[in-house]
Motif scaffolding. Structure first.
Motif, short mmCIF file in Angstrom:
data_model
loop_
_atom_site.label_atom_id
_atom_site.label_comp_id
_atom_site.label_asym_id
_atom_site.label_seq_id
_atom_site.Cartn_x
_atom_site.Cartn_y
_atom_site.Cartn_z
N LEU A 263 4.01 3.05 7.94
CA LEU A 263 3.48 4.27 7.35
C LEU A 263 4.57 5.02 6.59
O LEU A 263 4.33 5.56 5.51
N GLN A 264 5.79 5.01 7.13
CA GLN A 264 6.90 5.65 6.42
C GLN A 264 7.16 4.95 5.09
O GLN A 264 7.40 5.60 4.06
N ALA A 265 7.11 3.62 5.09
CA ALA A 265 7.32 2.88 3.86
C ALA A 265 6.23 3.19 2.83
O ALA A 265 6.51 3.34 1.63
N ALA A 266 5.00 3.31 3.30
CA ALA A 266 3.89 3.66 2.40
C ALA A 266 4.09 5.06 1.83
O ALA A 266 3.80 5.31 0.65
N GLN A 267 4.58 5.96 2.65
CA GLN A 267 4.85 7.32 2.18
C GLN A 267 5.93 7.34 1.10
O GLN A 267 5.80 8.04 0.08
N GLU A 268 6.98 6.55 1.30
CA GLU A 268 8.04 6.50 0.29
C GLU A 268 7.51 5.93 -1.03
O GLU A 268 7.91 6.38 -2.10
N ARG A 269 6.61 4.96 -0.94
CA ARG A 269 6.02 4.43 -2.17
C ARG A 269 5.17 5.49 -2.87
O ARG A 269 5.12 5.56 -4.11
N THR A 270 4.49 6.33 -2.08
CA THR A 270 3.72 7.43 -2.66
C THR A 270 4.62 8.37 -3.45
O THR A 270 4.24 8.87 -4.51
N PHE A 271 5.82 8.59 -2.94
CA PHE A 271 6.77 9.49 -3.59
C PHE A 271 7.64 8.76 -4.62
O PHE A 271 8.61 9.32 -5.12
N GLY A 272 7.29 7.50 -4.90
CA GLY A 272 8.01 6.77 -5.93
C GLY A 272 9.35 6.25 -5.52
O GLY A 272 10.20 5.97 -6.36
N VAL A 273 9.55 6.09 -4.20
CA VAL A 273 10.83 5.59 -3.69
C VAL A 273 10.61 4.20 -3.12
O VAL A 273 9.82 4.03 -2.19
N GLU A 274 11.27 3.23 -3.65
CA GLU A 274 11.16 1.86 -3.14
C GLU A 274 12.05 1.69 -1.93
O GLU A 274 13.16 2.23 -1.87
N VAL B 233 3.35 11.56 11.12
CA VAL B 233 3.57 10.13 10.86
C VAL B 233 3.18 9.32 12.10
O VAL B 233 2.49 8.30 12.01
N SER B 234 3.63 9.78 13.26
CA SER B 234 3.35 9.07 14.50
C SER B 234 1.85 9.03 14.80
O SER B 234 1.29 7.98 15.14
N LEU B 235 1.18 10.17 14.64
CA LEU B 235 -0.25 10.26 14.95
C LEU B 235 -1.09 9.44 13.96
O LEU B 235 -2.03 8.73 14.35
N GLY C 225 -3.66 2.22 12.95
CA GLY C 225 -3.39 0.91 13.54
C GLY C 225 -2.24 0.18 12.89
O GLY C 225 -2.24 -1.06 12.81
N VAL C 226 -1.24 0.95 12.41
CA VAL C 226 -0.04 0.35 11.81
C VAL C 226 1.18 0.92 12.51
O VAL C 226 1.09 1.90 13.26
N SER C 227 2.34 0.34 12.24
CA SER C 227 3.57 0.86 12.83
C SER C 227 4.02 2.11 12.07
O SER C 227 3.63 2.34 10.92
N GLU C 228 4.85 2.92 12.73
CA GLU C 228 5.38 4.10 12.06
C GLU C 228 6.25 3.70 10.88
O GLU C 228 6.29 4.40 9.85
N GLU C 229 6.96 2.56 11.02
CA GLU C 229 7.79 2.08 9.92
C GLU C 229 6.94 1.76 8.69
O GLU C 229 7.31 2.05 7.55
N PRO D 236 0.81 -1.23 0.00
CA PRO D 236 0.00 0.00 0.00
C PRO D 236 0.84 1.27 0.00
O PRO D 236 1.98 1.29 0.47
N ASP D 237 0.25 2.34 -0.54
CA ASP D 237 0.84 3.66 -0.38
C ASP D 237 0.05 4.40 0.71
O ASP D 237 -0.77 3.79 1.41
N LEU D 238 0.27 5.69 0.85
CA LEU D 238 -0.38 6.43 1.93
C LEU D 238 -1.91 6.41 1.82
O LEU D 238 -2.61 6.19 2.81
N ALA D 239 -2.41 6.64 0.61
CA ALA D 239 -3.87 6.64 0.43
C ALA D 239 -4.46 5.27 0.72
O ALA D 239 -5.56 5.16 1.28
N ASP D 240 -3.74 4.22 0.37
CA ASP D 240 -4.22 2.86 0.64
C ASP D 240 -4.34 2.61 2.14
O ASP D 240 -5.32 2.02 2.60
N LEU D 241 -3.31 3.01 2.89
CA LEU D 241 -3.35 2.79 4.35
C LEU D 241 -4.53 3.53 4.96
O LEU D 241 -5.20 3.02 5.86
N ARG D 242 -4.75 4.76 4.50
CA ARG D 242 -5.87 5.54 5.03
C ARG D 242 -7.19 4.84 4.72
O ARG D 242 -8.06 4.69 5.60
#
Length: 288
Positions: free
Chosen positions: A129-140, A115-117, A123-127, A72-78
């Motif tokens: 959510l950070q990984a999902a954010q990087e995918r949103t920005f096109g970073v694997e 990110v923390s909030l 209901g996911v870890s910060e790690e 998932p990316d950020l929108a997917d997690l939300r």
């Protein structure tokens, strides 16, 4: 964005298998019965944030009922947490969701606090959510670069090694004193600093991280889990160390654009350079 697959026929089959009418599904999901009818006729599809509720109503795992290919990316997690963008303002304690909207569109990354909030709210870890954010920005996601400090202990060791290669490094007591000065109270001891340097504990309160950053002259994000900032500070320190034996003014005068150090980091490096230029040399002579 790896959107979850909504299959109208499969959804209708699962509803019937659960012995539920369209009206019952609509009431449980908080929508109009006509909306469920449109979903099953493939006229429209439910919003992504509605899918977790529908999966619960039908008693099916969301991944089985609405599969998705890829992480998932950020929108997917939300959406998987059942939130619309507007709803997330309550999670972050803000009046609007503009910061999340920009992050989901790959415009600007979330702050560490957001990110923390959001991670807690989703209901996911910060790690995760950070990984999902990087995918949103096109970073694997990738393995840490060799030699790049990642743990708090490694970051402190790196600062000591790169900032004081030819000088006596500050003691644990010196560092603790700097943290306390920044905090305006006694919040840390020399033993606490030693424990951080040796990896026990692996985390520290924000006030301590801010004090460490102030002591070493870097931004607080360096001591937080921000790999990109850590990498830039590390590059800046290496550059500074490589120039220290020569003319430090060359570092201050060196302009670097997007291909080099960021403007913020260059400002940090230059502030250290200015400080070095004011210090007496080790042979006792005055700086040029």
């Amino acid at each position: 964005m790896p959107v979850r697959l909504f299959d109208a026929r499969a959804f209708r089959a699962e509803r019937r298998a659960a012995d539920l009418t369209q009206r019952q599904v609509a009431e449980a999901a908080g929508v109009q019965e006509a909306a469920v009818a449109r979903w099953e006729s493939a006229t429209t599809q439910p919003l992504p944030e509605m899918l977790p509720t529908l999966a619960r109503v039908l008693g099916k795992p969301i991944d089985a009922l609405f599969p998705r290919q890829g992480p998932p990316d950020l929108a997917d997690l939300r959406a998987d947490a059942g939130y619309s963008q507007k709803d997330t303002a309550a999670l972050t304690g803000t009046t609007t969701a503009s910061s999340l909207r920009k992050a989901e569109h790959g415009v600007r990354r979330l702050t560490a606090e957001a990110v923390s909030l959001l991670a807690a709210g989703y209901g996911v870890s910060e790690e995760a959510l950070q990984a999902a954010q990087e995918r949103t920005f096109g970073v694997e996601a990738s393995e840490p670069e060799p030699g790049l400090p990642s743990t708090l202990a490694e970051k402190i060791a790196f600062m000591l090694e790169q900032t004081y290669p030819d000088q006596n490094a500050p003691s644990d007591a010196d560092i603790a004193s700097g943290i306390n000065r920044h905090a305006g109270a006694t919040v840390f001891t020399a033993r606490d600093v030693r424990d951080l340097r040796t990896g026990t504990p692996v985390e520290a309160p924000p006030i301590v991280l801010d004090g460490l950053a102030a002591f070493f002259g870097v931004k607080p994000l360096y001591f937080q889990s921000e790999d990109a900032v850590t990498r830039q500070v590390a590059e800046g320190l290496k550059l500074l160390a490589s120039k220290r034996r020569g003319d430090v003014g060359q570092v201050a005068a060196r302009g670097m654009g997007a291909e080099g150090l960021s403007a913020d980091l260059l400002a940090i490096v230059n502030s250290v350079v200015e400080d070095l230029a004011r210090r007496p040399r080790q042979d006792g002579s005055s700086p040029q």
